[in-house]
Design an enzyme around this catalytic site. Structure first.
Site, short mmCIF file in Angstrom:
data_model
loop_
_atom_site.label_atom_id
_atom_site.label_comp_id
_atom_site.label_asym_id
_atom_site.label_seq_id
_atom_site.Cartn_x
_atom_site.Cartn_y
_atom_site.Cartn_z
N ASP A 232 -36.20 -77.39 4.25
CA ASP A 232 -37.57 -77.25 4.24
C ASP A 232 -38.18 -78.42 5.19
OD1 ASP A 232 -37.95 -74.75 2.75
OD2 ASP A 232 -37.74 -75.91 0.94
N HIS B 164 -43.15 -79.21 -0.01
CA HIS B 164 -44.06 -78.92 1.29
C HIS B 164 -45.29 -79.94 1.52
CE1 HIS B 164 -41.45 -75.49 1.84
NE2 HIS B 164 -41.62 -74.99 0.55
N HIS C 271 -38.99 -71.48 6.72
CA HIS C 271 -37.74 -71.07 7.28
C HIS C 271 -37.27 -70.42 8.72
CE1 HIS C 271 -36.99 -70.29 2.52
NE2 HIS C 271 -37.20 -71.92 2.87
N HIS D 271 -79.77 -101.03 16.26
CA HIS D 271 -78.75 -100.50 15.37
C HIS D 271 -77.85 -101.52 15.60
CE1 HIS D 271 -75.49 -98.03 14.05
NE2 HIS D 271 -76.54 -97.26 13.21
N HIS E 70 -31.14 -77.32 0.80
CA HIS E 70 -32.28 -76.43 1.10
C HIS E 70 -33.54 -77.24 1.28
CE1 HIS E 70 -34.66 -72.62 1.46
NE2 HIS E 70 -35.58 -73.40 0.89
ZN ZN Z 1 -37.69 -73.20 1.26
#
Ligand code: ZN
Length: 440
Positions: A243, A266, A82, A345, A239
């Site tokens: 985020d 998240h 936040h 190689h 909201h």
């Molecule tokens: Zn949040």
């Protein structure tokens, strides 16, 4: 697209805020300080010995359950999203967020207290251009939980989000350009919301001591419980956008692009931030590949050999193309069939050994550390390599760009670098290399 040069910004003066931390329920005070250009956002733990700081960048991401946690070593800062959302959306590029606890005050569960704090401190322009990430082609991340995030080219930073709760209850959609004005008015006041079934076990385990209807909306069945009425009919999706803005700030650059998010969380947000950071590093590694300068901008072979003790066949750097500030370097190695390792190689199927790519990364990182410490009396010893991945084979005739970025240093004792090898625009190998400094 804005053609004028946008400058970096910091806060005008120190401002402070105190409140309760969500997880421990203890009192915490937070002070927001100005910081110089290219500093980024750093959290400072005033309550610990030596007052360590943690860079708010995706490399330091530690946990994404319910909230976003960053850390370095054993030091953690929880629930950073936040405050990061407010800083990023309100145009603050550089600041120190000093706290006397391991998380910021939860406030009312929204970003409103941080917006108020930033306005109290003021936002001022600095003398360096702001760094952007321009989305050039679509990118996306998807998670097992059903989260989908797509990033599309766009001249501004836009978020279109669809949120849906269990059984698609509380399905909400909102699309908007994020500017300081729209964020403050439409997004910052939107509070955290939780589903009762998710928080009950945490309440029982006493893991959210500071949690209450003062700082979150609780959804129980069809009922919406909160201290005050909903601030917006679609407060939940707002909201979610908050985020997203906060988590994507961990990418370290302002995004010019359109985020289309479906049921984001998240974990998925952080994964997109990681993809952005990786793409940015790849781009930095590629830039300058068209012209290979010598002189001040880079180092030619002779200059490289004055710094590195390595010689044929173990010198894995032909030339340093350039430095970006003090913390980034790009070098080039032309891989030819004459490399001795190709003989064995592998016979008839020459492939550059992965360990030689790691060696190249270590040599390039050493050149960066040499520039940083400007001393020949101490020598950096390669200590460890973490997260080494070999993504594509490297063949004779390939031109390998080696990119190293200092991600952490502890005084004159330790340094950590993130390194990439790039061939034909693609990352062929990467790793995190750690060095320690010893007197010669
Ligand atoms: Zn949040």
């Amino acid at each position: 697209m804005s053609t004028s040069l946008e400058l970096q910004h910091t806060v005008g003066k120190t401002a402070s805020l105190s409140g309760t931390s969500l997880h421990t329920g203890e009192k915490v005070s937070l002070r927001l300080h100005p910081a110089p250009v290219d500093h980024g956002i750093k959290f400072k733990r005033k309550d610990l010995p030596d007052e360590p700081t943690i860079d708010a960048r995706i490399d330091n991401l530690k946990m994404v359950e319910r909230a976003t946690t960053i850390g370095e070593g054993s030091i953690r800062v929880h629930t950073v999203e936040h405050v990061l959302a407010a800083l990023s959306a309100m145009d603050v590029d550089n600041a120190v967020v000093e706290m006397d606890a391991n998380e910021p005050p939860i406030g009312d569960g929204s970003a409103q207290p941080y917006v108020d704090l930033i306005k109290k401190a003021g936002v001022i322009a600095q003398e360096e251009a702001r760094k952007f990430f321009d989305v050039r082609e679509p990118m996306h991340v998807e998670s097992k939980t059903g989260a989908l995030l797509v990033l599309l080219p766009c001249e501004t930073f836009r978020v279109s989000c669809t949120q849906a709760g269990p059984n698609n209850r509380f399905a909400q959609f909102l699309s908007m350009e994020i500017t300081p004005a729209t964020f403050e008015r439409e997004i910052a006041p939107a509070r955290t919301f939780v589903y009762y079934e998710d928080v009950r076990p945490l309440m029982e385990k006493n893991l959210i001591k500071g949690g209450s209807l003062e700082n979150a909306i609780v959804v129980r069945g069809e009922a919406v419980l909160s201290k005050e009425p909903l601030r917006f009919a679609d407060e939940f999706v707002r909201h979610k956008i908050l985020d997203i803005v906060g988590d994507l700030a961990l990418a370290g650059r302002r995004i010019r692009g359109h985020v289309v998010a479906v049921k984001p969380g998240h974990a998925a947000n952080a994964e997109l931030a990681r993809a952005l950071a990786r793409e940015q590093t790849r781009r930095s590694a590629m830039s300058g590949s068209h012209a290979i300068p010598i002189g001040d901008a880079g180092l030619d072979t002779g200059e490289v050999m004055k710094i590195l003790p390595h010689r044929f066949p173990f010198l894995m750097v032909d030339r340093v193309i350039g430095f970006e500030g003090e913390y980034k370097i790009t070098a080039v190695k032309c891989v030819t069939i004459n490399e001795p390792f190709f003989q064995g190689h592998f016979p008839g199927h020459p492939v550059m050994p992965g360990v030689m790519q790691v060696e190249a990364m270590a040599q390039v990182a050493s050149l960066l550390l040499f520039k940083l410490t400007k001393t020949t009396s101490r020598i950096g010893y390669f200590m460890s390599a973490d997260g080494v991945k070999f993504r594509k084979p490297v063949f004779p005739g390939d031109t390998m760009f080696i990119h190293a970025e200092l991600t952490r240093s502890r005084g004159e004792r330790m340094a950590k670098t993130k390194c990439y090898c790039v061939v034909n625009d693609a990352v062929v190998s990467e790793g995190e290399l750690m060095f320690t400094f010893l007197d010669k």
